[in-house]
Structure formats: C-alpha cells, structure tokens
Design an enzyme around this catalytic site. Structure first.
Site, PDB file in Angstrom:
ATOM      1  N   CYS A 114     -50.345  18.601  17.440  1.00 52.70           N
ATOM      2  CA  CYS A 114     -49.048  18.223  18.002  1.00 52.70           C
ATOM      3  C   CYS A 114     -48.865  18.701  19.441  1.00 52.70           C
ATOM      4  O   CYS A 114     -48.056  18.150  20.184  1.00 52.70           O
ATOM      5  CB  CYS A 114     -47.913  18.748  17.130  1.00 52.70           C
ATOM      6  SG  CYS A 114     -47.934  18.087  15.448  1.00 52.70           S
ATOM      7  N   HIS A 250     -41.360  18.349  21.566  1.00 55.83           N
ATOM      8  CA  HIS A 250     -42.100  17.683  20.501  1.00 55.83           C
ATOM      9  C   HIS A 250     -41.122  17.332  19.391  1.00 55.83           C
ATOM     10  O   HIS A 250     -40.313  18.160  18.977  1.00 55.83           O
ATOM     11  CB  HIS A 250     -43.195  18.622  19.990  1.00 55.83           C
ATOM     12  CG  HIS A 250     -43.835  18.164  18.720  1.00 55.83           C
ATOM     13  ND1 HIS A 250     -44.271  16.876  18.529  1.00 55.83           N
ATOM     14  CD2 HIS A 250     -44.113  18.836  17.565  1.00 55.83           C
ATOM     15  CE1 HIS A 250     -44.789  16.764  17.320  1.00 55.83           C
ATOM     16  NE2 HIS A 250     -44.698  17.940  16.713  1.00 55.83           N
ATOM     17  N   ASN A 280     -42.391  12.550  13.056  1.00 54.86           N
ATOM     18  CA  ASN A 280     -43.329  13.387  13.804  1.00 54.86           C
ATOM     19  C   ASN A 280     -44.594  12.570  14.073  1.00 54.86           C
ATOM     20  O   ASN A 280     -45.354  12.277  13.149  1.00 54.86           O
ATOM     21  CB  ASN A 280     -43.655  14.644  12.988  1.00 54.86           C
ATOM     22  CG  ASN A 280     -44.555  15.618  13.739  1.00 54.86           C
ATOM     23  OD1 ASN A 280     -45.212  15.267  14.711  1.00 54.86           O
ATOM     24  ND2 ASN A 280     -44.612  16.847  13.263  1.00 54.86           N
TER      25      ASN A 280
END
Length: 323
Positions: A114, A250, A280
C-alpha cells in the site's frame, strides 16, 4: 536554483464493474451497515475476467499523459507500484512501456504494497533531481480482487482494483517551500511486522496465496506511523501541518484517515477522501485520490499537499509536494 520534480498531469482508471456492499451479503455473514461502519467503504471496482494490472496501468498512464499534454516520446522512465503484477516477470512497467509504444528509456516495478506509490514517487524524484531522467511516468495499479479469500469477511470486503498515474518533469525552483513539485520525502520499513499484513503464497512456495491481515494491529500502527512520517516530511521541507492545503492519504479505512487527520490537528475538510467509492486499492489508492481530487476541484495548482501511506512489510512513508 534547484531541480524539482513537478507534476505535469494526473489520471486514473477504474474497471467498469462496480461492486456494492450488498454483493457480500449474498455469501457472507456481513451487511452493508457493518462494512460502512468499520471501514467507510460503500462500493469498490473489480477487474473483469482477463483484465490485468498492466492494462489498468496503461489506461491510467494514457489519461495522465493526455492531462499533461505530453507524448510518450517525452517520457524517460516508467515506474509502476504494484503487488499484483501480471506475471512473476517481466515487470508490469515494461508491459505498460510496450503497450504505450515507448521504445526509449527504461521501466521497472516497485513493490511496497500500500506504500508502493510513495516509494515510487521518491524514486522518481531521485531520478529527476539527479539528472538520470527528465520526465517520469509514475503509476500505482492493482488487482487485489485476485488475492482475496472470499470466505474471510474481515478482509475481502475492504479491497478493490484500479490504477492512477502522475507525470513528473524536472523544473528549476528557488529551493524554497514555495516551489512547485516534490519538496521532501520520508520512507520507512520494519520487517518485524510481516505477519500483520501479508499474502500466504508466492513464487518460492509455488502458490498464489491470499491476503491475510490482523486488522486491529494494523490500525494501531497506522495512525501513529502515518502521523509521524507526515510530520517528518513536513519538517524536512521547513513546514508545519498548519501550512497544508490538503492531506491526500492512502485510502484504506475512514477511521485511520480520520485518526491521522485528528492527530495532525487538521479538519476533515482538508482531507481528500475516496475510500467510500474505491475501497482499499493498495498502491493505486493515492494516485487515484489525487486524480479524483483534481476532478472535484479539491486540489488546485499551487496547493501544498502531504500524501502518506502504510502497507505490508510494514512499509510506510510520505511525500510533501506543491501541486
């Protein structure tokens, strides 16, 4: 005068299939309310059968080049941040390079889960500042739907697919925080926390594997480490939280986003939030949020931004840039 890596264009691509939370109610003991309450996610996009990460990346790259008013012949390097490349090798970046018809320069992947796009931006910045490249296409692209365990309600509802891209080019700046472009970067990792977020397969085990996560532990590390890295990057640039126009975090979980903003002393109206629509998307989440933020008019030329992420590794970091 100093060299700065300045954003020339931005773009993103989402697969056409939209998957609402209600989809998971048909085969899991979960509900739309449960997912929204714990994550802020309402829907996400899944790649079609046969639609690959490099295809998503190429579409986002073309959108960013169009936004920049540049041709692929203007690009010296392509960096793709991904944990879900099409093949073990070659890199997704070289596949994008071929699909774009780019025969010059070089291309490579970065894998920091990520946090991948942050690491890719830092690499692109270094290439430009050092004179190795004049213009770099930086892409985050993922098909995390390929590594979900559809029986694990704690993880499979959280992730989606997509791609986002930036074009960065070198420009001369005054060497102050008023310059456009990347002003500072801050990167970290700590392999002791591997078991908090990982995929239980890979080449040497001859399996693809599925994503595994200890959500509560990841949350605990996330808020503290994201706040710390954002502050460190701001300090390197001679700036403070109060100087920021926007945070572009993020997009993992709305509670992490809210917790980080609170610890930095910033209101949510200074935060670009897309997690409700995308879920996500790992390394794709920040460039997609930047692109959507520009589309919505939330991010404007000259705005001071900090963007930060944490992912498996654990790996985390942040970038301060003036748009």
């Amino acid at each position: 005068m100093v060299s700065r890596a300045v954003v020339q264009g931005v773009g993103h691509y989402l697969p056409s299939r939209v998957v609402p939370n209600s989809h998971f109610e048909t085969f899991l003991d979960t509900s739309d309310e449960w997912i929204r309450t714990r994550s802020g996610i309402e829907r996400r996009h899944f790649a079609a059968e046969g639609e690959t990460t490099s295809e998503l990346a190429t579409r986002a790259a073309r959108a960013a080049l169009d936004d920049a008013g540049m041709e692929v012949s203007d690009i010296d390097a392509i960096i793709v941040a991904t944990s879900t490349a099409d093949l073990t090798f070659p890199s997704a970046a070289t596949m994008v390079q071929a699909e774009l018809g780019m025969t010059q320069g070089f291309a490579f992947d970065v894998q920091a889960v990520c946090a991948g796009f942050i690491f890719a931006l830092a690499n692109a910045n270094a290439l430009i500042v050092s004179g190795q490249a004049k213009s770099v296409l930086v892409i985050g692209a993922e098909t995390f739907s390929r590594i979900m365990d559809w029986t694990d309600r704690s993880t499979c509802v959280l992730f989606g697919d997509g791609a986002g891209a930036l074009v960065l080019s070198g420009e001369e700046g005054e060497g102050t925080s008023q310059d456009r472009g990347i002003l500072s970067t801050d990167l970290h990792s700590d392999g002791r926390y591997r078991d908090l977020l990982y995929v239980d397969g890979g080449v040497s085990t001859q399996t693809t594997g599925h994503l595994r996560m200890q959500g509560n532990q990841v949350f605990r590390h996330a808020v503290e480490k994201l706040t710390s890295t954002a502050r460190a990057a701001l300090e390197k640039a001679g700036l403070e939280s109060g100087d920021l126009d926007k945070i572009v975090p993020h997009q993992a979980n709305i509670r992490i986003i809210q917790g980080t903003a609170k610890k930095m002393g910033l209101p949510m109206d200074k935060v670009v939030v897309t997690v409700q629509d995308h879920g996500n998307t790992s390394a794709a989440s920040i460039p997609m949020a930047l692109s959507v933020g520009v589309e919505r008019g939330e991010i404007k030329r000259g705005d001071l931004l900090v963007t930060e992420a944490i992912g498996g590794g654990l790996a985390w970091g942040s970038v301060v840039l003036r748009w």
